[in-house]
Motif scaffolding. Structure first.
Motif, PDB file in Angstrom:
ATOM      1  N   ASP A 115      -1.363   5.655   0.125  1.00 53.87           N
ATOM      2  CA  ASP A 115      -2.810   5.444   0.267  1.00 53.87           C
ATOM      3  C   ASP A 115      -3.325   6.199   1.493  1.00 53.87           C
ATOM      4  O   ASP A 115      -2.585   6.475   2.447  1.00 53.87           O
ATOM      5  CB  ASP A 115      -3.128   3.955   0.413  1.00 53.87           C
ATOM      6  N   PHE A 131       3.240  -0.879   4.222  1.00 51.71           N
ATOM      7  CA  PHE A 131       2.543   0.408   4.191  1.00 51.71           C
ATOM      8  C   PHE A 131       3.602   1.501   4.113  1.00 51.71           C
ATOM      9  O   PHE A 131       4.414   1.648   5.039  1.00 51.71           O
ATOM     10  CB  PHE A 131       1.693   0.592   5.459  1.00 51.71           C
ATOM     11  N   CYS A 166       1.589   6.246   3.933  1.00 55.07           N
ATOM     12  CA  CYS A 166       0.128   6.147   4.072  1.00 55.07           C
ATOM     13  C   CYS A 166      -0.348   7.061   5.210  1.00 55.07           C
ATOM     14  O   CYS A 166       0.431   7.507   6.057  1.00 55.07           O
ATOM     15  CB  CYS A 166      -0.292   4.710   4.338  1.00 55.07           C
ATOM     16  N   THR A 196       4.475   6.687   7.825  1.00 55.07           N
ATOM     17  CA  THR A 196       3.013   6.611   7.915  1.00 55.07           C
ATOM     18  C   THR A 196       2.541   7.347   9.166  1.00 55.07           C
ATOM     19  O   THR A 196       3.202   7.313  10.210  1.00 55.07           O
ATOM     20  CB  THR A 196       2.556   5.140   7.945  1.00 55.07           C
ATOM     21  N   TYR A 228       0.869  -1.176   0.000  1.00 53.89           N
ATOM     22  CA  TYR A 228       0.000   0.000   0.000  1.00 53.89           C
ATOM     23  C   TYR A 228       0.910   1.232   0.000  1.00 53.89           C
ATOM     24  O   TYR A 228       1.586   1.515   0.989  1.00 53.89           O
ATOM     25  CB  TYR A 228      -0.922  -0.010   1.217  1.00 53.89           C
TER      26      TYR A 228
END
Length: 317
Positions: A144, A161, A164, A184, A141
Motif C-alpha cells: 500500500d 505493514f 508499504c 517499508t 496492509y
C-alpha cells in the motif's frame, strides 16, 4: 502651578470657587540621609558617590518595608495577605484550568466519534485521503502507498505493514502500537520512531524525516491554549476601563464585593456548560469582572496605610 490648579479644581467641585491659593513657597525638610548624601557628593570618586546614594536609598526602602510589620499595622496586613492569596490562587488556577477544560471536551468529542476497523486487509491500495479519528486493530496492509495525506488521531494496534510506502505524511496524535513493519519506507514524514511503541521493524527505512517542533496552526488542538488565553487577556480590557471609571463613584469595597460575587457566579455557571463556546464565554466574563476586584484591592491596599508607608507597601506587594 500644578498645586494651584489642583487647589482651584477641588474648591470648584466643593462649590466654593472664590477660595484663593495663598501658598507662595514650599520648604522641604532635610533628613539625615540627605545630609549624608550631600557630604559624600563632594569627596571620593564617581563610583563611590553612586554607591553611597544607592546604598542609602536601599536602606530607606528596607526600613520602610520593615515598618509594615509594626504592631498597629499587623492585623490589616494579615487580612490583606489572606485576600491577596485567595484571589491570586483562584484567578491563576482558573486561568490554567480553562484551556485544559477545552482540550478535555475536544478529547471527549473525538472519543465519541471514533471509528474502529478490526482485521481489515488492504492490498495494493493508494491512500490519497486523510485518515481522521480512527482505530485500526489487527489489520494487514500489503503493498500500500500513503502519500500526501494527513493522519490525525489515528492508532494502529497489532497491525502488519509489508512493502508499504509513506511519503509527505503530516500526523497529529498518531501512534503505532505492537505493529510489525516489514520492507517499508518512510520518506519526508513526521512519523518519527518515537511514535512506534513496541513495534517490530524489519528492513524499514526512514528517509529525510521532518524536523522541528510540530505546531500546525490549522489544528484547533494545537492553538487552543493560545486562543483561549488571548481571549481571556483581551476580556480584561473592558473590566479595567469600567473599574477605573466607577472606582470613586461606587467605592472600593463595593467594587471588590460585586466583582468577587460576579466571579463566583461565573464559576458556578461553568457547571451548566457542556460546550466549548459556553466555557470560553464564561471564561471571558470571569476575567472581565474579576479584574475589577484586583484593581479595587490594589487601591484599598495602599489607602489602608499611612502615606509614609505606601512606597514600602508597593514594593512588598
Amino acid at each position: 502651578m500644578i498645586l494651584r490648579q489642583v487647589h482651584d479644581t477641588n474648591w470648584k467641585a466643593k462649590g466654593e470657587p472664590e477660595r484663593v491659593f495663598t501658598i507662595t513657597n514650599i520648604k522641604t525638610p532635610q533628613t539625615q540621609e540627605d545630609e549624608f548624601i550631600e557630604i559624600q557628593s563632594d569627596t571620593g570618586t564617581a563610583f563611590q558617590r553612586w554607591t553611597v546614594r544607592k546604598m542609602t536609598m536601599l536602606q530607606q526602602v528596607m526600613a520602610n518595608v520593615m515598618s509594615l510589620s509594626a504592631p498597629e499595622l499587623r492585623l490589616q496586613g494579615l487580612f490583606l495577605l489572606i485576600v491577596w492569596f485567595c484571589m491570586a490562587f483562584s484567578y491563576h488556577g482558573l486561568g490554567v484550568w480553562f484551556p485544559d477544560m477545552i482540550k478535555y471536551m475536544q478529547y471527549e468529542e473525538y472519543e465519541s466519534k471514533v471509528r474502529v476497523f478490526h482485521r481489515e486487509r488492504v492490498e495494493r491500495f493508494h491512500f490519497n485521503f486523510s485518515l481522521v479519528n480512527q482505530v485500526h486493530r489487527e489489520g494487514e496492509y500489503i503493498h500500500d502507498k500513503f502519500a500526501n495525506i494527513e493522519i490525525k488521531s489515528v492508532k494502529f494496534e497489532e497491525s502488519l505493514f509489508e512493502n508499504c510506502y509513506f511519503e509527505d505524511i503530516k500526523s497529529t496524535n498518531t501512534f503505532f502500537e505492537n505493529c510489525t513493519i516489514k520492507n517499508t519506507v518512510f520518506y519526508n514524514t513526521d512519523l518519527w520512531q518515537e511514535k512506534f511503541k513496541n513495534c517490530r521493524m524489519e528492513n524499514t527505512t526512514f528517509l529525510h524525516p521532518k524536523k522541528g517542533c510540530h505546531l500546525n496552526f490549522q489544528e484547533e488542538n494545537d492553538i487552543v491554549i493560545y486562543l483561549v488565553s488571548f481571549l481571556g487577556s483581551l476580556a480584561v480590557l473592558p473590566g479595567n476601563i469600567i473599574s477605573a471609571l466607577f472606582m470613586d463613584k461606587i467605592g472600593r469595597i463595593r467594587i471588590i464585593g460585586g466583582s468577587m460575587l460576579a466571579s463566583s457566579a461565573c464559576t458556578f455557571l461553568l457547571l451548566l456548560s457542556f460546550s466549548q463556546g459556553a466555557v470560553i464565554c464564561w471564561q471571558c466574563l470571569f476575567y472581565a469582572v474579576s479584574v475589577a476586584a484586583w484593581n479595587g484591592l490594589e487601591v484599598i491596599s495602599v489607602e489602608l496605610y499611612p502615606s509614609s508607608k505606601r512606597y514600602g507597601l508597593s514594593l512588598a506587594l
